[in-house]
Design a protein around this motif. Structure first.
Motif, PDB file in Angstrom:
ATOM      1  N   VAL A 176       0.836  -1.204   0.000  1.00  0.00           N
ATOM      2  CA  VAL A 176       0.000   0.000   0.000  1.00  0.00           C
ATOM      3  C   VAL A 176       0.868   1.249   0.000  1.00  0.00           C
ATOM      4  O   VAL A 176       0.583   2.229  -0.704  1.00  0.00           O
ATOM      5  N   ASN A 186      -6.976   5.910  -3.118  1.00  0.00           N
ATOM      6  CA  ASN A 186      -7.437   4.750  -2.354  1.00  0.00           C
ATOM      7  C   ASN A 186      -8.256   3.801  -3.219  1.00  0.00           C
ATOM      8  O   ASN A 186      -8.141   2.576  -3.110  1.00  0.00           O
ATOM      9  N   ALA A 190      -7.301  -0.061  -3.994  1.00  0.00           N
ATOM     10  CA  ALA A 190      -8.239  -1.144  -3.680  1.00  0.00           C
ATOM     11  C   ALA A 190      -8.457  -2.036  -4.892  1.00  0.00           C
ATOM     12  O   ALA A 190      -8.449  -3.275  -4.781  1.00  0.00           O
ATOM     13  N   VAL A 200      -7.902  -0.341   2.609  1.00  0.00           N
ATOM     14  CA  VAL A 200      -6.821   0.549   2.173  1.00  0.00           C
ATOM     15  C   VAL A 200      -6.682   1.698   3.160  1.00  0.00           C
ATOM     16  O   VAL A 200      -5.572   2.030   3.598  1.00  0.00           O
TER      17      VAL A 200
END
Length: 233
Positions: A176, A186, A190, A200
């Motif tokens: 991430v 985000n 994802a 996330v």
């Protein structure tokens, strides 16, 4: 609706910024000031989502003001947590007249969430305000490379920062972090990692907590600092 406090010692710039932001249906200006000390007071009293800081004040004064706004004391005079009731502190977007990487880096270390040159268009400015308001990083392309270069050559921990390395993250957190530093939102993270957007968001929160930061721009700097991602040639 994102609320904005304008901090600028140039009266015409303050007026222009207020008019520009007030014309946007999803942005509201809750106040403006030319004074650094007043900016800190208003930030605490009004709790804006974004403090838009610019003008011609001394750079060291701006850095100190950013630190007091973005990283206020966690305790009240009687020792109780102050932030719990008031919510998180505002995020700071710096509107600067120069590509001085030393100033940009110092402001980043102080807790700024974004940098934009004064030559930016009105659309770029309002977009940056929205990006910073939700916790994403907004760095003008003209500053990105010099800022990254400065970060990569300075690994000196600042007071209050945690001296940790990439080994402190789980593999998923590392994935991430790399995605964040690569500029993914985000929703994109994802989709590409096949996880829920809420997951996330949780990973990003854990990453920021581990490196002692509160804005994604500091996570981006960390990733470049430790070579997890590399600037484009």
């Amino acid at each position: 609706m994102a609320s904005v406090l304008i901090v600028n010692d140039q009266p015409l710039q303050r007026l222009g910024l207020r008019m520009l932001l007030a014309a946007e249906p999803d942005l509201t200006v809750v106040g403006d000031t030319a004074d650094a000390a007043e900016a800190v007071r208003l930030s605490a009293a009004l709790r804006p989502d974004v403090v838009l800081m610019g003008g011609r004040r001394p750079r060291h004064e701006d850095v100190g003001t950013i630190r007091r706004i973005a990283r206020p004391s966690h305790l009240t005079a009687v020792g109780r947590p102050a932030a719990a009731a008031a919510g998180p502190p505002p995020r700071v977007l710096v509107l600067t007249s120069t590509g001085d990487q030393g100033y940009a880096y110092a402001a980043l270390r102080a807790g700024a969430g974004g940098f934009l040159l004064e030559t930016a268009t009105s659309a770029e400015l309002t977009a940056a305000v929205r990006v910073v308001a939700v916790g994403d990083a907004a760095i003008t392309p003209e500053l990105t490379r010099v800022l990254i270069d400065t970060v990569r050559h300075d690994r000196t921990p600042r007071p209050g920062e945690r001296a940790i390395g990439p080994g402190a993250f789980t593999q998923r957190e590392r994935d991430v972090l790399v995605a964040v530093a690569s500029g993914w939102s985000n929703a994109e993270i994802a989709a590409r990692l096949s996880i829920a957007p809420t997951t996330v968001k949780s990973h990003v929160s854990h990453i920021l907590a581990k490196i002692g930061a509160r804005a994604r721009v500091q996570a981006v700097a960390f990733a470049y600092e430790y070579g997890l991602v590399h600037p484009a040639a």
